[in-house]
Design a protein around this motif. Structure first.
Motif, short mmCIF file in Angstrom:
data_model
loop_
_atom_site.label_atom_id
_atom_site.label_comp_id
_atom_site.label_asym_id
_atom_site.label_seq_id
_atom_site.Cartn_x
_atom_site.Cartn_y
_atom_site.Cartn_z
N GLU A 114 0.69 -1.36 -0.28
CA GLU A 114 0.00 0.20 0.21
C GLU A 114 0.58 1.59 0.27
O GLU A 114 2.33 1.08 0.56
N PHE A 115 0.31 2.14 -0.61
CA PHE A 115 1.25 3.37 -0.92
C PHE A 115 -0.04 4.92 -0.79
O PHE A 115 -1.01 4.99 -0.41
N ARG A 116 0.73 5.48 0.68
CA ARG A 116 -0.36 6.79 0.89
C ARG A 116 -0.02 7.63 0.57
O ARG A 116 1.15 7.76 1.06
N HIS A 117 -0.64 9.33 0.45
CA HIS A 117 0.19 10.25 0.67
C HIS A 117 -0.68 11.31 0.74
O HIS A 117 -1.82 11.48 0.66
N GLU A 118 -0.18 12.51 1.28
CA GLU A 118 -0.69 13.90 1.11
C GLU A 118 -1.12 14.63 0.04
O GLU A 118 -1.25 14.15 -0.66
N PRO A 119 -2.21 14.93 0.06
CA PRO A 119 -3.21 15.50 -0.65
C PRO A 119 -2.06 16.19 -2.07
O PRO A 119 -2.54 16.63 -2.55
#
Length: 268
Positions: A114-119
């Motif tokens: 999984e990969f998450r990033h700020e807007p």
């Protein structure tokens, strides 16, 4: 005196892979030939496990040291063997410090598949990819991560990396593998060197048995480990100047199949 490796290890981007992200037939031929002689091939990359499916189709089996040493992956079973994640307290401290020092810093995190990033963070390679989603910083630092990414869209690369290194200090390991102002941050002491050392421990080998190919600053710790241990640290012809300075040998560029050329030379 001739020297024969007992383990072949290689970075991917700019090293094993050509610019079109293919592996040259000559390189595959060498990997298979050495494998037939009992010498395993290991990948050591900044890429996360979720980016390893394509190379798995090419290589089939073997091990991969991913996320700059934080994750060891069995390619054949696509199973994580070892993990060395950044813990929540360090994540919160590092991100708060960087945001305070340079408010224009934006973050993303790797959670295995999984990969998450700020807007505001602008992914370069993960647009619309499975497992990629926007999240708040508070959400991203609420659980351990394999790798923290810090990016700045305006500062020069070297200036930003110096800022990150100074701010992080000895809380974590900072490196870089791109031409962008992006820092890759791992748990303290974790690098491709520690990942390869884990593989060698499992196989009963040491750095003197290893030839390692690389091209970017995130390969330097592994170069030092191999070189100081008596192995071969081979820089690509297209390598970063700091990598060239740390190498025992230099081969041709990735687009000229430098890995294949060097391995063929060891067999001659």
């Amino acid at each position: 005196m001739s020297w024969t490796p007992k383990l072949i290890a290689s970075d991917m981007d700019g090293t094993l892979l050509r610019s079109d992200e293919t592996v040259a037939p000559a390189t595959l031929e060498q990997i298979h030939a050495w494998g037939d002689d009992g010498v395993p091939f290991v990948l050591a990359t900044g890429r996360p496990p979720r980016w390893m499916l394509a190379i798995r189709e090419v290589l089939g089996t073997g091990r991969a040291v991913c996320c700059n040493g934080a994750v060891q992956l069995d390619l054949g079973r696509f199973e994580v063997l070892h993990e060395h994640p950044m813990q929540v307290d360090v994540l919160r401290h590092v991100t708060a410090g960087l945001r305070s020092e340079q408010p224009g810093t934006w973050f993303a995190v790797e959670y295995g598949l999984e990969f998450r990033h700020e807007p505001v963070y602008q992914p370069r390679w993960d647009l619309d990819a499975p497992g990629v989603a926007v999240a708040t910083l508070e959400e991203m630092v609420s659980a351990p991560v394999a790798k923290l990414l810090a990016r700045h869209e305006d500062l020069p690369r070297e200036e930003f990396l110096e800022l990150v290194s100074a701010t992080v200090g000895d809380l974590a390991t900072v490196t870089n593998s791109s031409s962008d102002a992006m820092a890759e941050i791992s748990a303290k002491g974790v690098s491709k060197a520690t990942g390869l050392a884990d593989v060698c421990t499992d196989l009963g080998l040491g750095p003197a048995d290893v030839v390692f190919f690389g091209d970017m600053p995130n390969d330097i710790e592994a170069f030092h480990w191999v070189r100081e241990g008596g192995g071969r640290a081979v820089a690509m012809g297209n390598a970063h100047p700091d990598v060239l300075a740390a190498a025992t040998d230099v081969t041709a560029t990735n687009d000229a199949d430098g890995v294949a050329q060097y391995l063929a030379g060891l067999r001659s």
